[in-house]
Design a protein around this motif. Structure first.
Motif, mmCIF file in Angstrom:
data_model
loop_
_atom_site.group_PDB
_atom_site.id
_atom_site.type_symbol
_atom_site.label_atom_id
_atom_site.label_comp_id
_atom_site.label_asym_id
_atom_site.label_seq_id
_atom_site.Cartn_x
_atom_site.Cartn_y
_atom_site.Cartn_z
ATOM 1 N N ALA A 1 47.642 38.991 46.571
ATOM 2 C CA ALA A 1 49.166 38.859 46.529
ATOM 3 C C ALA A 1 49.343 38.920 45.029
ATOM 4 O O ALA A 1 50.538 39.841 44.779
ATOM 5 C CB ALA A 1 49.491 37.468 47.034
ATOM 6 N N VAL A 2 48.676 38.290 44.322
ATOM 7 C CA VAL A 2 49.120 38.674 42.752
ATOM 8 C C VAL A 2 49.075 39.911 42.534
ATOM 9 O O VAL A 2 49.575 40.559 41.356
ATOM 10 C CB VAL A 2 48.231 37.509 42.136
ATOM 11 C CG1 VAL A 2 48.497 37.806 40.381
ATOM 12 C CG2 VAL A 2 48.861 36.105 42.480
ATOM 13 N N MET A 3 47.620 40.682 42.651
ATOM 14 C CA MET A 3 47.378 41.787 42.286
ATOM 15 C C MET A 3 48.287 43.040 42.913
ATOM 16 O O MET A 3 48.713 43.736 42.051
ATOM 17 C CB MET A 3 46.031 42.307 42.811
ATOM 18 C CG MET A 3 44.817 41.513 42.101
ATOM 19 S SD MET A 3 43.132 41.936 42.881
ATOM 20 C CE MET A 3 43.282 43.813 42.497
ATOM 21 N N ALA A 4 48.893 42.716 43.948
ATOM 22 C CA ALA A 4 50.049 43.555 44.504
ATOM 23 C C ALA A 4 51.292 43.722 43.791
ATOM 24 O O ALA A 4 51.860 44.601 43.867
ATOM 25 C CB ALA A 4 50.295 42.967 45.982
ATOM 26 N N ILE A 5 51.638 42.592 42.955
ATOM 27 C CA ILE A 5 52.913 42.521 42.300
ATOM 28 C C ILE A 5 52.789 42.653 40.719
ATOM 29 O O ILE A 5 53.508 42.701 39.874
ATOM 30 C CB ILE A 5 53.756 41.235 42.557
ATOM 31 C CG1 ILE A 5 53.056 39.973 42.127
ATOM 32 C CG2 ILE A 5 54.006 41.115 44.239
ATOM 33 C CD1 ILE A 5 53.806 38.771 42.385
ATOM 34 N N ALA A 6 51.487 42.371 40.043
ATOM 35 C CA ALA A 6 51.268 42.327 38.890
ATOM 36 C C ALA A 6 51.317 43.747 38.054
ATOM 37 O O ALA A 6 50.907 44.837 38.606
ATOM 38 C CB ALA A 6 49.885 41.839 38.331
ATOM 39 N N THR B 1 50.174 44.233 35.444
ATOM 40 C CA THR B 1 48.638 44.626 34.765
ATOM 41 C C THR B 1 47.510 44.819 35.657
ATOM 42 O O THR B 1 46.502 44.899 35.398
ATOM 43 C CB THR B 1 48.501 43.638 33.600
ATOM 44 O OG1 THR B 1 48.676 42.408 34.234
ATOM 45 C CG2 THR B 1 49.588 43.433 32.589
ATOM 46 N N ALA B 2 47.790 45.236 36.827
ATOM 47 C CA ALA B 2 46.775 45.410 37.859
ATOM 48 C C ALA B 2 46.855 46.601 38.325
ATOM 49 O O ALA B 2 48.023 47.285 38.571
ATOM 50 C CB ALA B 2 46.896 44.293 39.098
ATOM 51 N N ARG B 3 45.726 47.345 38.733
ATOM 52 C CA ARG B 3 45.682 48.477 39.349
ATOM 53 C C ARG B 3 45.524 48.533 40.712
ATOM 54 O O ARG B 3 44.334 48.790 41.315
ATOM 55 C CB ARG B 3 44.794 49.503 38.487
ATOM 56 C CG ARG B 3 44.982 49.810 37.236
ATOM 57 C CD ARG B 3 43.894 50.658 36.617
ATOM 58 N NE ARG B 3 44.215 50.945 35.192
ATOM 59 C CZ ARG B 3 43.516 51.580 34.308
ATOM 60 N NH1 ARG B 3 42.346 52.054 34.778
ATOM 61 N NH2 ARG B 3 43.691 51.872 33.050
ATOM 62 N N PHE B 4 46.506 48.000 41.504
ATOM 63 C CA PHE B 4 46.422 47.858 42.905
ATOM 64 C C PHE B 4 47.870 48.201 43.622
ATOM 65 O O PHE B 4 48.594 47.843 43.087
ATOM 66 C CB PHE B 4 45.935 46.381 43.392
ATOM 67 C CG PHE B 4 46.020 46.111 44.734
ATOM 68 C CD1 PHE B 4 44.771 46.441 45.413
ATOM 69 C CD2 PHE B 4 47.061 45.439 45.328
ATOM 70 C CE1 PHE B 4 44.732 46.099 46.712
ATOM 71 C CE2 PHE B 4 46.933 45.425 46.768
ATOM 72 C CZ PHE B 4 45.585 45.670 47.336
#
Length: 218
Positions: A198-203, A205-208
């Motif tokens: 969930a966090v990676m989906a909205i960050a 700074t994440a490549r997701f």
């Protein structure tokens, strides 16, 4: 997008008070992007607003101070800069706690890099209560993604999920009984991993990219 300014006012609590305040703001050609108001004592209300398109902030403050309803006025840091995007977790207590564990751990990793991601949780039971909570996410300021954490969800909750997705808010569901997993964006078995994703989906700074796994189960 123009820089957002935050402003808080303590005003006299009387009919038309908010109209007086917004009238001054409108006269400056400023757009109000967010507002909240609540009574703090018998005859006083606290109003917080986020304003877009402010060209002369000092002049705005001067004009607002001319209103006889204004008791205190001050500039504030906008919520986006303080708390950032919000991950909302709704469902059963044990599952919510585990999703929160993953989300908070992952958010910490991104927030260290300069992001602002916060995690909001509420354990709930009951189809009606859960459906109302899901629909309310669409009215929450800065809500970026919803995780549904429970053992059984369907019926009215499923309809609420469809409505929320139509507003552009992605939804992650734990693997559970009921029809909610069928209409969620992604279904994840492990609650800790669901929080991380969930966090990676909205960050930023994440490549997701959640859209690349939409409709899948993990």
């Amino acid at each position: 997008m123009s820089q957002i300014k935050g402003i808080s006012l303590i005003i006299t609590d009387r009919p038309g008070a908010l109209h007086e305040v917004t009238g001054v703001i409108a006269s400056h050609g400023i757009n109000i992007t967010f507002t909240q108001q609540f009574v703090i004592k018998k005859d006083e209300s606290l109003v917080y607003m986020e304003l877009e398109g402010v060209k002369n902030f000092e002049k705005l403050l001067q004009d607002l101070k001319k209103l006889d309803i204004i008791r205190v006025i001050s500039e504030q840091t906008p919520f986006q800069q303080v708390y950032g995007k919000r991950v909302i977790v709704i469902g059963g207590g044990a599952q919510v706690a585990q999703v929160a564990l993953g989300a908070i751990t992952e958010a910490d990793r991104h927030n260290i890099r300069g992001e602002k991601i916060s995690v909001d949780t509420i354990p709930l039971v009951g189809e009606k209560e859960l459906a109302e909570a899901v629909r309310a996410v669409g009215r929450l300021h800065r809500a970026a993604i919803l995780v549904l954490a429970g053992s059984l969800m369907g019926g009215e909750i499923t309809e609420a999920v469809k409505e929320l997705r139509s507003k552009g808010i992605p939804i992650i569901s734990l693997s559970m009984a009921g029809s909610v997993p069928e209409v969620a964006d992604v279904v994840i078995t492990d609650p800790v991993q669901a929080g991380v994703i969930a966090v990676m989906a909205i960050a930023d700074t994440a490549r997701f990219d959640l859209s690349r796994v939409r409709g899948k189960r993990f």
